[in-house]
Each structure stands twice: as C-alpha cells, then as structure tokens.
Design a protein around this motif. Structure first.
Motif, short mmCIF file in Angstrom:
data_model
loop_
_atom_site.label_atom_id
_atom_site.label_comp_id
_atom_site.label_asym_id
_atom_site.label_seq_id
_atom_site.Cartn_x
_atom_site.Cartn_y
_atom_site.Cartn_z
N VAL A 41 0.85 -1.21 0.00
CA VAL A 41 0.00 0.00 0.00
C VAL A 41 0.88 1.25 0.00
O VAL A 41 0.61 2.23 -0.71
N ARG A 52 -0.03 12.57 -9.11
CA ARG A 52 -0.62 13.88 -8.82
C ARG A 52 0.33 15.02 -9.17
O ARG A 52 -0.07 16.06 -9.65
N MET A 61 0.94 4.13 -13.79
CA MET A 61 0.08 3.78 -12.64
C MET A 61 -0.48 2.37 -12.82
O MET A 61 -0.59 1.59 -11.89
N GLY A 97 -18.62 4.05 -12.77
CA GLY A 97 -17.65 5.01 -13.30
C GLY A 97 -16.26 4.84 -12.75
O GLY A 97 -15.33 5.54 -13.16
N LEU A 174 -22.11 -0.76 3.90
CA LEU A 174 -20.81 -0.28 4.38
C LEU A 174 -20.07 0.38 3.21
O LEU A 174 -20.08 -0.15 2.11
N ALA A 197 -8.93 -2.42 4.81
CA ALA A 197 -9.53 -3.75 4.72
C ALA A 197 -9.64 -4.43 6.09
O ALA A 197 -10.62 -5.11 6.37
CO1 B1M Z 1 -6.18 6.11 -10.15
N1 B1M Z 1 -6.50 7.66 -9.00
N2 B1M Z 1 -7.10 7.00 -11.62
N3 B1M Z 1 -5.69 4.56 -11.17
N4 B1M Z 1 -5.11 5.61 -8.67
C1 B1M Z 1 -6.11 7.54 -7.60
C2 B1M Z 1 -7.27 7.02 -6.76
C3 B1M Z 1 -5.71 9.04 -7.23
C4 B1M Z 1 -5.87 9.37 -5.75
C5 B1M Z 1 -4.27 9.34 -7.74
C6 B1M Z 1 -3.85 10.76 -7.44
O1 B1M Z 1 -4.22 11.68 -8.14
N5 B1M Z 1 -3.05 10.97 -6.40
C7 B1M Z 1 -6.70 9.82 -8.19
C8 B1M Z 1 -8.07 10.16 -7.59
C9 B1M Z 1 -8.23 11.60 -7.16
C10 B1M Z 1 -9.60 11.80 -6.56
O2 B1M Z 1 -10.59 11.65 -7.20
N6 B1M Z 1 -9.62 12.13 -5.28
C11 B1M Z 1 -6.82 8.89 -9.36
C12 B1M Z 1 -7.21 9.28 -10.67
C13 B1M Z 1 -7.42 10.78 -10.88
C14 B1M Z 1 -7.41 8.36 -11.72
C15 B1M Z 1 -7.88 8.66 -13.17
C16 B1M Z 1 -9.05 9.66 -13.28
C17 B1M Z 1 -6.64 9.11 -13.97
C18 B1M Z 1 -6.91 9.54 -15.39
O3 B1M Z 1 -7.38 8.78 -16.20
N7 B1M Z 1 -6.60 10.78 -15.66
C19 B1M Z 1 -8.29 7.25 -13.68
C20 B1M Z 1 -9.76 6.93 -13.40
C21 B1M Z 1 -10.20 5.62 -14.02
C22 B1M Z 1 -11.57 5.21 -13.51
O4 B1M Z 1 -11.66 4.60 -12.47
N8 B1M Z 1 -12.62 5.59 -14.23
C23 B1M Z 1 -7.41 6.38 -12.81
C24 B1M Z 1 -6.95 5.13 -13.22
C25 B1M Z 1 -6.12 4.32 -12.47
C26 B1M Z 1 -5.53 3.01 -12.99
C27 B1M Z 1 -6.52 2.19 -13.84
C28 B1M Z 1 -4.31 3.34 -13.85
C29 B1M Z 1 -5.04 2.33 -11.66
C30 B1M Z 1 -6.07 1.35 -11.05
C31 B1M Z 1 -5.79 -0.09 -11.40
C32 B1M Z 1 -6.69 -1.02 -10.63
O5 B1M Z 1 -7.25 -0.73 -9.60
N9 B1M Z 1 -6.84 -2.19 -11.17
C33 B1M Z 1 -4.95 3.52 -10.72
C34 B1M Z 1 -4.23 3.49 -9.48
C35 B1M Z 1 -3.35 2.29 -9.24
C36 B1M Z 1 -4.32 4.53 -8.52
C37 B1M Z 1 -3.53 4.69 -7.19
C38 B1M Z 1 -2.11 5.09 -7.54
C39 B1M Z 1 -3.49 3.48 -6.28
C40 B1M Z 1 -4.85 2.89 -5.90
C41 B1M Z 1 -4.63 1.58 -5.16
O6 B1M Z 1 -4.81 0.51 -5.72
N10 B1M Z 1 -4.17 1.66 -3.89
C42 B1M Z 1 -4.37 5.85 -6.48
C43 B1M Z 1 -3.54 6.70 -5.55
C44 B1M Z 1 -3.60 6.20 -4.11
O7 B1M Z 1 -4.55 5.57 -3.69
N11 B1M Z 1 -2.64 6.52 -3.33
C45 B1M Z 1 -5.11 6.45 -7.63
C46 B1M Z 1 -3.87 0.48 -3.06
C47 B1M Z 1 -5.17 -0.04 -2.41
C48 B1M Z 1 -4.88 -1.23 -1.50
O8 B1M Z 1 -5.68 1.00 -1.63
O9 B1M Z 1 -7.70 1.28 -3.14
O10 B1M Z 1 -7.22 2.95 -1.28
P1 B1M Z 1 -7.18 1.55 -1.79
O11 B1M Z 1 -8.01 0.62 -0.80
C49 B1M Z 1 -7.83 0.64 0.60
C50 B1M Z 1 -8.77 1.61 1.32
O12 B1M Z 1 -9.16 2.72 0.53
C51 B1M Z 1 -9.90 0.76 1.77
O13 B1M Z 1 -9.29 -0.49 2.04
C52 B1M Z 1 -8.29 -0.74 1.05
C53 B1M Z 1 -7.21 -1.61 1.63
O14 B1M Z 1 -6.76 -1.19 2.88
N12 B1M Z 1 -11.06 0.48 0.93
C54 B1M Z 1 -12.21 0.06 1.50
C55 B1M Z 1 -11.20 0.49 -0.41
N13 B1M Z 1 -12.43 0.11 -0.73
C56 B1M Z 1 -13.08 -0.19 0.43
C57 B1M Z 1 -14.38 -0.64 0.67
C58 B1M Z 1 -14.76 -0.85 1.99
C59 B1M Z 1 -13.90 -0.59 3.04
C60 B1M Z 1 -12.60 -0.15 2.83
O15 B1M Z 1 -15.96 -1.31 2.34
C61 B1M Z 1 -16.86 -1.71 1.36
#
Ligand code: B1M
Length: 209
Positions: A41, A52, A61, A97, A174, A197
């Motif tokens: 993570v 960003r 990414m 989306g 949730l 998670a």
């Molecule tokens: Co995207 N992305 N992304 N991305 N991406 C973020 C989320 C972003 C924060 C990056 C940034 O700008 N710093 C940003 C969002 C900004 C915002 O809206 N606040 C962003 C953006 C802007 C985008 C695009 C719009 C980029 C573009 O096209 N210009 C685009 C959107 C596509 C779409 O979804 N329509 C996009 C695309 C992508 C990829 C496809 C390239 C890829 C995703 C690949 C995939 O998932 N298969 C990607 C990635 C990898 C990321 C970052 C770098 C990493 C996300 C991740 O997997 N983290 C992310 C930056 C970041 O998070 N630091 C970013 C690891 C994962 C274990 O953590 O998902 O947070 P996370 O889950 C955690 C908790 O959040 C929680 O528990 C999990 C584990 O502890 N959790 C839950 C999640 N779901 C839960 C549900 C629950 C409970 C807890 O209960 C039901």
C-alpha cells in the motif's frame, strides 16, 4: 531484499520482482499485514503522489497496479487459510464510473478469509446492479468501494434506490475507499465506514448471522 527495494520494484511496475520480493519477506518472517500496509500500500501511495505531481502518467500507474496485484497474489492463500466459522453472505463492488479494484479485492479476500461468502460484482457497478444483487442474493450487507471523488456520489444513489424499493431495512450498507470518510458515510446514511480492509472485516462482523 529490503522493504524499500520491493517498494521500488512496485513503483517501477516489475511484477515478477515484486512477487519474488514478497516471497522473500514471508520467508524472513514478516507478517502478512505488515507486508500489505508497510510495503504494497505504501508503494501505491508513492505512485499516487507521483501521478498527482505529474511525474508519471496513467500507463505507469497501471503497471504499478499490476505489480501490486502480483504481490497480493502471493499473500492471498495465507489470507484465505484462516478458515473461521461461516458468517453469512456479503455483496461487494466498486461503484459506477470507477475502475479501481485493488482495495475492493483486498477487502473481499479478507472478508472471505474471515468466513464470509463474498459475491464480488466487480468494478463500474451501476446502482441498479447492486439493487438486483440485494434482491437475488439476499446478503446481510453490501460493501461499496470508491476511489474517485467524482464517483463516490453513486453510493448515495445506491442507498436511495434501496430505500425506494423498500429494501433498506433488510441490508446493511458499508462504504470505503480513499476519498470516503466517516463523516461522508454518516451524511449519506450508510450503516458503516472502514478506512482499510482490516477495519472492514471488524465492521462487517457486526452484521454476521
Ligand atoms: Co487512479 N486515482 N485514476 N488509477 N489511482 C487515484 C485514486 C488518485 C488518488 C491518484 C492521485 O491523483 N493521487 C486519483 C483520484 C483523485 C480523486 O478523485 N480524489 C486517481 C485518478 C485521478 C485516476 C484517473 C481519473 C486518472 C486519469 O485517467 N486521468 C483514472 C480513473 C479511471 C476510472 O476509475 N474511471 C485512474 C486510473 C487508475 C488506474 C486504472 C491506472 C489504476 C487502477 C488499477 C486497478 O485498480 N486495477 C490507478 C491506481 C493504481 C491509482 C492509485 C495510484 C493506487 C490505488 C490503489 O490501488 N491503492 C491511487 C492513488 C492512491 O490511492 N494513493 C489512484 C492500493 C489499495 C490497496 O488501496 O484502493 O485505497 P485503496 O483501498 C484501501 C482503502 O481505501 C480501503 O481499504 C483498502 C485496503 O486497505 N477500501 C475500502 C477500499 N475500498 C473499500 C471498501 C470498503 C472498506 C474499505 O468497504 C466496502
């Protein structure tokens, strides 16, 4: 191999190297949770920061995400082997989306490991699809994941639809994901929120049959 070296492999998108590094960490006795939070993570947070700041773009990414998934794949059997008692059924999915699935998958695997029967609807799940799953699967709870501030509004739509169809009292909802907060969960009338998670497993446990 050191933790920082594995983080670099993930950031560079080296899937094979990441898998190998995770195996090494396990062999060295590091706990699964520490590998997930401290290495995987943490590396994805660096990737997010760099995106960003405009240092990397979507393709980078995406390959980093693939490397992270390769690391998680090594850990999955260990998360699933917990073999606890049956807790009931949950439906999970990433909202309309939104294509981010790593966090949602991790939540799903950990819930399965805890004893839940998990129905995963995948990514980009329309509110109507959640509604259909509630009608057909009759889960104790549903889990909605959103990673984009532009998609989290769909969570409110799901809650509204459940209310409209008279199903709201039959299922707990949730919510989680990086832009979601406890405050937002309360505002939209969700039953629970989890920042990660591990916490999700504890919150869902309240709804076990
Ligand atoms: Co995207 N992305 N992304 N991305 N991406 C973020 C989320 C972003 C924060 C990056 C940034 O700008 N710093 C940003 C969002 C900004 C915002 O809206 N606040 C962003 C953006 C802007 C985008 C695009 C719009 C980029 C573009 O096209 N210009 C685009 C959107 C596509 C779409 O979804 N329509 C996009 C695309 C992508 C990829 C496809 C390239 C890829 C995703 C690949 C995939 O998932 N298969 C990607 C990635 C990898 C990321 C970052 C770098 C990493 C996300 C991740 O997997 N983290 C992310 C930056 C970041 O998070 N630091 C970013 C690891 C994962 C274990 O953590 O998902 O947070 P996370 O889950 C955690 C908790 O959040 C929680 O528990 C999990 C584990 O502890 N959790 C839950 C999640 N779901 C839960 C549900 C629950 C409970 C807890 O209960 C039901």
């Amino acid at each position: 191999m050191r933790a920082n070296e594995i983080k670099d492999l993930i950031i560079k998108g080296d899937a094979a190297g990441t898998a190998w590094g995770v195996e090494e960490m396990l062999a060295a006795g590091l706990a699964v949770d520490d590998i997930i939070q401290g290495i995987l993570v943490s590396a994805m947070n660096v990737v997010g920061e760099r995106f960003r700041e405009g240092q990397i773009f979507v393709p980078e990414m995406l390959i980093a995400a693939r490397a992270m998934k390769a690391g998680l794949k090594i850990l999955e059997p260990l998360i699933l082997q917990a073999g606890r008692k049956y807790l009931g059924k949950v439906v999970i999915g990433t909202v309309k989306g939104d294509l981010h699935d790593i966090g949602k998958n991790l939540v799903g695997t950990m819930l399965q490991g805890a004893g839940w029967d998990v129905v995963d609807l995948g990514v980009d799940v329309a509110p109507e699809k959640f509604l259909k799953a509630v009608k057909e699967q009759k889960p104790a709870a549903i889990g909605l994941s959103a990673l984009l501030s532009t998609t989290m509004g769909s969570m409110k739509t799901v809650l509204g639809l459940l209310e409209q169809e008279g199903l709201r009292s039959q299922v707990k909802v949730l919510v989680g994901g990086a832009p979601v907060s406890e405050k937002y969960a309360t505002e939209i009338g969700a039953d629970g929120y989890a920042p990660d998670a591990g916490t999700a497993v504890h919150v869902f446990a309240r709804y076990a049959s």
